[in-house]
Design a protein around this motif. Sequence first.
Motif, PDB file in Angstrom:
ATOM      1  N   UNK A   1     -13.664  10.861  -2.006  1.00 35.34           N
ATOM      2  CA  UNK A   1     -14.292  11.136  -3.300  1.00 35.34           C
ATOM      3  C   UNK A   1     -13.485  10.546  -4.458  1.00 35.34           C
ATOM      4  N   UNK A   2     -12.201  10.310  -4.224  1.00 38.42           N
ATOM      5  CA  UNK A   2     -11.340   9.684  -5.234  1.00 38.42           C
ATOM      6  C   UNK A   2     -11.313   8.168  -5.099  1.00 38.42           C
ATOM      7  N   UNK A   3     -12.115   7.632  -4.192  1.00 36.28           N
ATOM      8  CA  UNK A   3     -12.167   6.186  -4.003  1.00 36.28           C
ATOM      9  C   UNK A   3     -11.108   5.656  -3.056  1.00 36.28           C
TER      10      UNK A   3
ATOM     11  N   UNK B   1      -1.884   8.252  -2.970  1.00 38.21           N
ATOM     12  CA  UNK B   1      -1.879   7.239  -1.911  1.00 38.21           C
ATOM     13  C   UNK B   1      -2.991   6.244  -2.207  1.00 38.21           C
ATOM     14  N   UNK B   2      -2.957   5.107  -1.532  1.00 38.93           N
ATOM     15  CA  UNK B   2      -4.010   4.109  -1.700  1.00 38.93           C
ATOM     16  C   UNK B   2      -4.918   4.011  -0.483  1.00 38.93           C
TER      17      UNK B   2
ATOM     18  N   UNK C   1      -8.141  -3.559   5.021  1.00 35.10           N
ATOM     19  CA  UNK C   1      -6.946  -3.894   5.814  1.00 35.10           C
ATOM     20  C   UNK C   1      -6.501  -2.762   6.728  1.00 35.10           C
ATOM     21  N   UNK C   2      -6.643  -1.503   6.294  1.00 35.32           N
ATOM     22  CA  UNK C   2      -6.228  -0.395   7.144  1.00 35.32           C
ATOM     23  C   UNK C   2      -7.113  -0.292   8.376  1.00 35.32           C
TER      24      UNK C   2
ATOM     25  N   UNK D   1       0.833  -1.215   0.000  1.00 37.54           N
ATOM     26  CA  UNK D   1       0.000   0.000   0.000  1.00 37.54           C
ATOM     27  C   UNK D   1       0.859   1.253   0.000  1.00 37.54           C
ATOM     28  N   UNK D   2       0.221   2.363  -0.267  1.00 33.14           N
ATOM     29  CA  UNK D   2       0.823   3.680  -0.111  1.00 33.14           C
ATOM     30  C   UNK D   2      -0.032   4.400   0.923  1.00 33.14           C
ATOM     31  N   UNK D   3       0.484   4.479   2.134  1.00 31.98           N
ATOM     32  CA  UNK D   3      -0.288   4.978   3.272  1.00 31.98           C
ATOM     33  C   UNK D   3      -0.085   6.481   3.431  1.00 31.98           C
ATOM     34  N   UNK D   4      -1.165   7.235   3.307  1.00 30.61           N
ATOM     35  CA  UNK D   4      -1.118   8.674   3.482  1.00 30.61           C
ATOM     36  C   UNK D   4      -1.442   9.084   4.906  1.00 30.61           C
TER      37      UNK D   4
END
Length: 456
Positions: A404-406, A186-187, A371-372, A92-95
């Motif tokens: 809003x970006x999913x 980010x994801x 998962x987060x 993942x890319x965690x923001x």
Amino acid sequence: MPRTQAPATGSAADTIALLRALIREACVNDGSVGSGQEIRSVRVLQRFLADAVATGRVETHVLESAPGRASLVARLRGTGTGTGTGTDPDAPSLGLLGHLDVVPVDPDGWTRNPFGGDLIDGEIWGRGAVDMLYLTAAFACVLRDAALAPEPPRGDLVLIAVADEEGGGEYGIHWLVRQHPEVVRVTEALSESGGMRMGRHVAIEVAEKGSAGRRLVIHGKPGHASIPYGAKSASYRVGEVLQRLGEVMPAAQLGPLWNAFVSARIQDPALAERLRDPVRLDAALPHLGGIAGYAHAVSRITMSPTVLRAGMTHNVIPAMGTIDLDIRTLPGTTDAEVDHLLRVVLGPLADDIEIEHLRGWAATTSPSDTPLFAAIERAVAAVADAPVVPIMAAGGSDARVLRELGIPAYGFGLLGPDWSYERYREGVHGNDERIDVESVTLSLAALQRIVADRLA
């Protein structure tokens, strides 16, 4: 009074020192383009992250949407797909989405300097301490520590410290996702509006109400104010509309998060049963004490008159008046449904009133089976020995832009056991805003576990 506790050490002490420094920058956002000046806090973060950047693992961007309206994005590159190496396609890319601006203060309402960042009896005082500089500081500390660790993470860890959240985000997150989408990619993400206690549960925000602002335009018949007979003042008609809005309210609509909130917060079985019945709910609200306002807000669409206008000079009976409404919507509510509901509420007055649309956005929700979210649950259980409860926020935050970006985004935090929802709301935008060292330490510890869980 705060409980007696040992002084913070290590990363917790660094987080507290950074929090105090951010408070002292006084990045006050009054809604004007020239306010905020978040570039000052960006410089503080750059100094704090200097050692992390020196490793070569962290890429930083300072992005200004207007002079001084700066946001900082710091990306710790992982070994997974995000770096292009392809070593972990599921990385993942965690923001970590925090804001740097704070709302104005009335100094006369404070017993200490609102921008002093004082540490007194285990509490850090200052505007923004709760909303949300303590989390922004914790986010930066976790990214720095991850960058200085012997091994890089498997996925990217991204600090997104933005301008203008308190002004709606046009000079912050909205501008960033429009102008620099790859920089803030980010994801999944953590942000503000979580961590308060609902009974023994820790609240984690998974949804926010939407906004559907409306302006009611009300016409009358003008005349000279010295001869009111025969005129029909728009001011009186504004009063009639306000009376109607005060007497008629939208009915309760209990969504999927309502039962979890009632189960976590309400200990009296009979009261809980009444709250689960939309017909009996309103009569039960007065028995909820300080949580009643929140319960009312998240159980229905709300309509609040905020700005009234009528007349331009003292000797002319006004021909037109307007009422601006702050309308907060539930997930799935359309603009057409808002207009229909408003006309139902206005009843016989509706035919003579024009409805204009003001700025708005849809309610947003992130699923609680990701998962987060599971990592949040595990971290809170490990650090605080407490379960979590997913909640909907009555207000808004920058997290909705990511939703809003999913992108799944959650309001995070882990405040001390004494931090009820009511105490949290009193701190946000209130006088004598402050946060205790224990809450900062708990939040940091949980955040460290989440980052390790997702990226180690």
